[in-house]
Scaffold this motif. Structure first.
Motif, mmCIF file in Angstrom:
data_model
loop_
_atom_site.group_PDB
_atom_site.id
_atom_site.type_symbol
_atom_site.label_atom_id
_atom_site.label_comp_id
_atom_site.label_asym_id
_atom_site.label_seq_id
_atom_site.Cartn_x
_atom_site.Cartn_y
_atom_site.Cartn_z
ATOM 1 N N ASP C 118 -3.845 -0.685 2.651
ATOM 2 C CA ASP C 118 -2.917 -1.825 2.616
ATOM 3 C C ASP C 118 -1.480 -1.365 2.747
ATOM 4 O O ASP C 118 -0.665 -1.981 3.438
ATOM 5 N N ARG C 119 -1.159 -0.275 2.042
ATOM 6 C CA ARG C 119 0.226 0.217 2.106
ATOM 7 C C ARG C 119 0.586 0.609 3.521
ATOM 8 O O ARG C 119 1.652 0.254 4.027
ATOM 9 N N ALA C 121 -0.747 -0.434 6.220
ATOM 10 C CA ALA C 121 -0.650 -1.631 7.069
ATOM 11 C C ALA C 121 0.698 -2.307 6.878
ATOM 12 O O ALA C 121 1.321 -2.788 7.836
ATOM 13 N N LEU C 122 1.172 -2.357 5.615
ATOM 14 C CA LEU C 122 2.469 -2.983 5.352
ATOM 15 C C LEU C 122 3.585 -2.238 6.061
ATOM 16 O O LEU C 122 4.461 -2.836 6.693
ATOM 17 N N LYS C 124 3.365 -0.381 8.607
ATOM 18 C CA LYS C 124 3.266 -0.596 10.059
ATOM 19 C C LYS C 124 3.859 -1.949 10.432
ATOM 20 O O LYS C 124 4.674 -2.038 11.348
ATOM 21 N N SER C 125 3.483 -3.020 9.679
ATOM 22 C CA SER C 125 4.015 -4.359 9.982
ATOM 23 C C SER C 125 5.520 -4.385 9.873
ATOM 24 O O SER C 125 6.216 -4.943 10.734
ATOM 25 N N ALA C 126 6.004 -3.792 8.782
ATOM 26 C CA ALA C 126 7.447 -3.820 8.572
ATOM 27 C C ALA C 126 8.174 -3.109 9.688
ATOM 28 O O ALA C 126 9.182 -3.598 10.206
ATOM 29 N N LYS C 127 7.635 -1.958 10.073
ATOM 30 C CA LYS C 127 8.293 -1.200 11.137
ATOM 31 C C LYS C 127 8.274 -1.991 12.435
ATOM 32 O O LYS C 127 9.282 -2.067 13.143
ATOM 33 N N GLU C 128 7.093 -2.595 12.718
ATOM 34 C CA GLU C 128 7.007 -3.373 13.965
ATOM 35 C C GLU C 128 7.981 -4.530 13.944
ATOM 36 O O GLU C 128 8.649 -4.823 14.934
ATOM 37 N N GLY C 129 8.041 -5.188 12.795
ATOM 38 C CA GLY C 129 8.958 -6.328 12.680
ATOM 39 C C GLY C 129 10.401 -5.902 12.863
ATOM 40 O O GLY C 129 11.184 -6.560 13.558
#
Lengths: 263, 528, 331
Positions: C118-119, C121-122, C124-129
């Motif tokens: 989960d960490r 994934a977070l 990764k999402s944050a970086k992509e965002g």
């Protein structure tokens, strides 16, 4: 007149005139400012003063001096007036038991008659505040409670506390509670300024204002505890004490009961 | 299915269709809460807050937050004809002309005092049992925030009636603001809308007291409770209790009944106090005017320690280059409390820095097993109590025939000397208790029964303690002190060496303990 | 030490001990009755509350030990309310303790931290965002955004400007001026020296000019204390002595420490005591601080008499009255 005017340049003329003028002014003044006193023959009054002096010599002169001139440990009583004596001796403050910071109210050593005699003696030494008569002390009629409260809070509460419960002064002295104090003594205290208390003369707090103060104090005394036990009427200190003892104590007690296993 | 079940089912279904609440409720209705009386202290604070909201709302229906002057002609005769603010007049009206008004005023004020008491005892429980350790540091900080804001909220609240006692308190607060270097007089004029007392202050603090601070409280308390809910409550050490479980009772029905019932108990006790004990009799204080003062003027108890600090302060003031700095106000009024509250808020991090412990903790400490923390708490408590006592020094003097001068000197010296003494005594006490625990485990309980042996000697019979008790007395950890080196792998002295040395030293002091009993110790004893 | 040694082991949850009401139906009924009585007591409390509210007169007082004479309506309203609340709670708690199941339940804790997947994934999402927003690349946007957000923070601050006037010189001045008469508080009567005996004290305020009203703001700076000593008791510098009149001396009544009213005069010691923090001032030496936290003596008001013999101020105060502030530069 022609006879007298022969001596107008006599060297004794000026001093004699001065003496005459002084006597005239003095007698006029004393007659004009004389307060009405109990009608007593001059002989009786002198006898009373002598009796008063006898009591004074026995019980007071060791500190206040043989002629009430004062000394190392006690102030002069010349000019303090009958009111001072009535207050101090009537409330038992005088004679002072020990030379501690403050003369405390205690059972009076002298009865009312002796107090009156002492007062007359001291009053005879020099003019001073007189004992207020019942007519003067009619606070129910002549006082205004609300104004009395205002006057009290401005002139008295800083020593005696907002509800006249008394308060601390420096070095262990204290202003006593006014609850249960006779109106006459309150009046006299204001007038004479006993010990640490300042003098509140009649021009600064008029007699009517003094009566208003007394009326308010009596009303505060008679006022029931409107919200429950008054907790001493000293403010947040006793309130905080109650919440830390009864308040949280009761609740912790219930909490312990709550978490205890039932039988 | 009974009729009742059908109705409940329909309603539940209706709500769940729109919110998906069933899943969440299913999980949480069976949530387990450990049951100990000391866990209810925070609840006292929570329920007091709710009672403050309820009683406070009642009061707002009649209170007029205005300093506009009026002449009183209400039912309390001793104030008849006097000039006073509308705030004071409306408070008199509530007290004497609104049925139940005085009761509600007293409920509100007693609840406020209880709120602060409960926060403090709850804080002490959390502190001494180490419940602030990871993962609960945020909750601790929120708690310290609630404590600080509670003090402010209470002060503003009792200042609203504009009576002589609370007005004096506002005068003192204004002097603190005015004493701030450079900006003091400006901030004071902005806060009061001009000179003191002005006519803007009461309406403005009313907004803060009924809107801004309650809003902040609601938010902070909600987060505080959510964290407790989500992280699950800590528990005392005991048989069957581990760092990985929670042992207690489910929310429905036991905890709901007990906790819900406790709300009514708290409310009932506050109402009882309000029925039998008078609080804040503003009609006796009189309306505020700067020309009057009463002997024995104190703030409410939770500010009493601050008042005490100000009273005992030496008369320090500096005048230089045309400017004045009043250290006699700034130090006791702002700097010392600032240091205390900051230290309090940061304590979890300070302690974990000293001990080097970065793990989660859900089992509470017995205070004797953490002697340094317990002693430090005793020290801080002693400091605060000396301050609190000095805040009431004039009333204490007249009651106990002391002098205010004696009390002042006692406080000035005592506040520096007594806390370290308290530290030493408490630490020694904790270590003694540890020794007593060790004895209890090794030798059992002294029964007081003497037995004469065949050989003639007298021996006291000791009863071995139960395995459950032995577990409680020995389950605690006794970590070794940190030994951070001050050189790196190649022997070169690394930067931060001093910090590490300090940390080592504090860690060693922290780790002083009587070694607990091990299984081997017990086996050895058996051979006695 | 304890790391090497084996610790005593956890014996596990102790066996459950049943309560009387668990196995004895008589005890169970008894507990039920007790709960019922508690709830009924609450109802009685509510009835008392309603009765008190409607039928007890506001003017009724009763005497009780400890409480003294107290208002009956307030007392019974409170006791009624207290009982109605308390016994609901007591009933619920007693019910839970005696009748609801009291077997301890165990629930498992889960580690607080999210699992690594989960960490990751977070992150990764944050970086992509963040990359999508492109702040890193678009420095012009970043800088102008910073500027606009920073500036907008100034507007609400500016809106607070009219909270109050600037102090200007207001803290330095009072209503006292050369020739202002001293009048009693309350009463507003002018004062002659002969009105004060030695040892007397008077609370005074400046006489109001025609059409002026006395405000609390004025009182907060103008309040003065008049004290009469014997002239020989003063230990003052010549210039301070010249500000007294026949043994009468006037001081600002506003404490130089934190502004409480100093009206407490001890006639024998000639000390002034502030009740707030116990600062003590010696009058013969010009209200010099001899005890307590106050750092400055009280400002003295120079007094003399006017042509009609009433006490008047010689001059305005020569220094600001009341607590200190940054701009105050007289000692």
């Amino acid at each position: 007149m022609k006879h007298l005017s022969r001596y107008r340049r006599h060297k004794a003329a000026a001093p004699l005139l001065l003496l005459f003028a002084l006597l005239a002014i003095g007698t006029t003044f004393s007659v004009a400012s004389a307060t009405p006193s109990k009608s007593m023959s001059t002989f009786a009054r002198t006898a009373a003063i002598d009796e008063g002096r006898a009591i004074f010599l026995k019980g007071c002169s060791s500190c206040h001096g043989l002629n009430a001139e004062g000394g190392q440990v006690a102030p002069s009583l010349i000019g303090v007036g009958a009111a001072s004596v009535d207050f101090q001796v009537g409330t038992g403050r005088m004679p002072m038991a020990d030379m501690s910071q403050q003369a405390m109210r205690k059972p009076p050593k002298y009865n009312a008659e002796q107090v009156a005699l002492l007062a007359q003696y001291v009053a005879s030494l020099a003019t001073g505040p007189a004992i207020p008569t019942d007519e003067v002390l009619n606070y129910e009629r002549d006082g205004n409670t609300a104004q009395g409260g205002q006057l009290f809070r401005t002139n008295c509460a800083m020593c005696h506390n907002f509800a006249a419960q008394g308060g601390a002064l420096t070095q262990g002295k204290y202003a006593p509670t006014l609850m249960g104090v006779e109106p006459k003594y309150m009046y006299e205290a204001m007038l004479t300024g006993p010990q640490s208390m300042p003098v509140f003369g009649d021009k600064v707090i008029t007699p009517a204002e003094k009566l208003s103060i007394i009326k308010w104090i009596k009303a505060a005394q008679a006022e029931p505890a409107l919200g429950g036990a008054a907790l001493g009427r000293v403010g947040p200190v006793t309130e905080g004490l109650l919440i830390w003892t009864l308040g949280i104590g009761l609740l912790i007690g219930v909490a312990v009961w709550l978490a205890m296993k039932a039988r | 299915m009974s009729a009742r079940e059908r109705v409940v089912g329909t309603v539940a279904g209706y709500v769940d269709d729109r919110t998906g609440a069933a899943k969440w409720m299913k999980k949480n209705l069976n949530k387990v809460f450990p049951d100990h009386w000391s866990f209810l202290l925070g609840e006292i604070a929570l329920y007091s807050f709710i009672i403050l909201l309820l009683s406070g709302t009642f009061l707002t229906f009649w209170f007029v937050p205005s300093q506009h002057e009026v002449i009183y002609n209400g039912s309390y005769q001793p104030l008849s004809g006097l000039s006073m603010s509308e705030a004071y007049q409306s408070t008199l009206h509530i007290s004497f002309d609104v049925r139940g008004g005085l009761l509600m005023r007293q409920i509100h004020h007693w609840a406020a005092l209880l709120f602060m008491v409960a926060i403090v005892v709850h804080l002490l429980r959390v502190y001494f049992t180490g419940a602030f350790r990871k993962p609960r540091e945020f909750n601790w900080i929120i708690g310290v925030g609630l404590l600080t804001l509670g003090i402010v909220e209470g002060f503003l609240g009792y200042s609203l009636p504009d009576d002589l006692l609370s007005g004096t308190g506002i005068r003192i607060a204004e002097a603190i603001i005015q004493a701030l270097p450079v900006v003091g007089s400006y901030i004071s004029y902005f806060a009061f809308g001009g000179a003191f007392p002005g006519d803007a202050f009461i309406p403005r603090i009313y907004t803060v007291h009924v809107l801004l601070l309650p809003g902040i409280f609601l938010a902070l308390i909600t987060v505080h409770l959510m964290l407790v809910w989500y992280q699950k409550h800590t528990q005392y050490p005991g048989p069957g209790r581990t760092e990985k479980n929670v042992v207690g009772y489910p929310l429905l029905p036991v905890y709901m009944a007990k906790a819900g019932g406790f709300f009514f108990i708290v409310f009932g006790v506050i109402a009882f106090l309000s029925a039998v004990a008078s609080i804040n009799p503003i009609w006796l204080y009189g309306p505020y005017t700067p020309g009057q003062i009463s002997a024995g003027s104190q703030p409410d108890w939770y500010m009493g320690w601050l008042d005490g600090l100000v009273r005992m302060s030496p008369p320090l003031e500096t005048h230089a280059f045309g400017h004045t700095i009043s250290w006699n106000i700034l130090i006791p009024g702002l700097i010392v409390p600032g240091i205390m509250f900051t230290g309090l808020a940061l304590y979890p991090f300070i302690e974990s820095w000293i001990s080097g412990d970065k793990r989660e903790h859900h089992i509470l400490d017995r205070p004797r097993n953490v002697p340094n923390r317990t002693a430090l708490g005793a020290m801080a408590l002693t400091f605060t109590i000396v301050g609190l006592l000095n805040g009431g020094n004039d009333i204490i003097s007249t009651t106990f025939h002391l002098t205010i001068n004696q009390m002042m000197w006692f406080s000035r010296i005592g506040i520096l000397v007594l806390p370290p003494i308290a530290f030493v005594i408490t630490k020694r006490l904790c270590l003694s208790l540890q020794r007593a625990d060790r004895d209890l485990v090794l030798h059992g309980r002294e029964t007081g029964t003497l037995v004469r042996m065949p050989s003639g000697e007298f021996v006291e019979v000791h009863e071995p303690i139960s395995p459950e008790k032995a577990w409680v007395l020995t389950q605690h950890e006794q970590p070794k002190p940190l030994e951070l080196s001050d050189t790196d792998a190649r022997g070169v002295k690394r930067p931060g060496a001093i910090k590490n040395k300090l940390r080592n030293r504090m860690s060693r002091a922290n780790a002083v303990a009587v070694p607990k009993v091990s299984a081997q110790d017990l086996k050895e004893i058996e051979h006695h | 030490m304890s790391n090497e040694l084996e610790a005593i082991s956890d014996p596990g949850l102790p066996a459950h001990v049943h309560r009387k009401a668990d196995h004895d139906p008589i005890a169970e009924k008894k507990a039920e009755r007790q709960v019922a009585i508690l709830f009924l007591l609450s109802a009685a409390g509510t009835i008392l509350f309603i009765y008190s509210y409607i039928w007890i007169s506001q003017d009724l007082f009763i005497y009780l030990p400890v409480l003294g004479t107290t208002n009956a309506k307030q007392l019974f309203l409170g006791v009624g309310l207290a009982a109605s609340l308390f016994f609901i709670g007591a009933g619920a708690i007693h019910w839970a303790k005696t009748l609801m199941p009291d077997e301890e339940v165990i629930a498992m804790r889960h580690e607080m931290r999210s699992d690594d997947a989960d960490r990751a994934a977070l992150v990764k999402s944050a970086k992509e965002g963040a990359a999508a927003a492109g702040l890193g690349r678009r420095s012009l946007i970043k800088r102008t955004m910073g500027l606009s957000l920073g500036l907008i923070g100034l507007s609400p601050l500016l809106l607070l400007r009219d909270l109050g006037p600037l102090p200007a010189k207001q803290l330095d001045v009072t209503s006292w001026d050369k020739g202002t008469r001293l009048v009693t508080d309350p009463g507003n009567r002018p004062i002659k020296p002969s009105d004060l005996e030695v040892g007397a004290v008077a609370q005074v305020l400046p006489q109001l000019r025609a059409g002026e009203e006395r405000t609390l703001n004025n009182i907060g700076k103008d309040a003065v204390l008049l004290i009469r000593l014997r002239p020989e008791e003063f230990q003052l510098t010549p210039e301070k002595l010249a500000m007294t009149h026949e043994g009468i001396i006037a001081f600002s009544k506003i404490c130089s420490h934190m502004g409480c009213a100093i009206a407490l005069y001890e006639q024998q010691t000639k000390h002034l005591l502030c009740p707030c923090h116990q600062s003590t001032f010696d009058v013969p030496r010009g209200a010099k601080v001899i005890f307590g936290p106050a750092a400055r003596p009280l400002p003295q008001l120079g007094i003399s008499v006017d042509s009609e013999g009433y006490l008047v101020a010689q001059n305005p105060f020569s220094e600001p009255v009341g607590p200190s502030f940054w701009e105050r530069n007289t000692k």
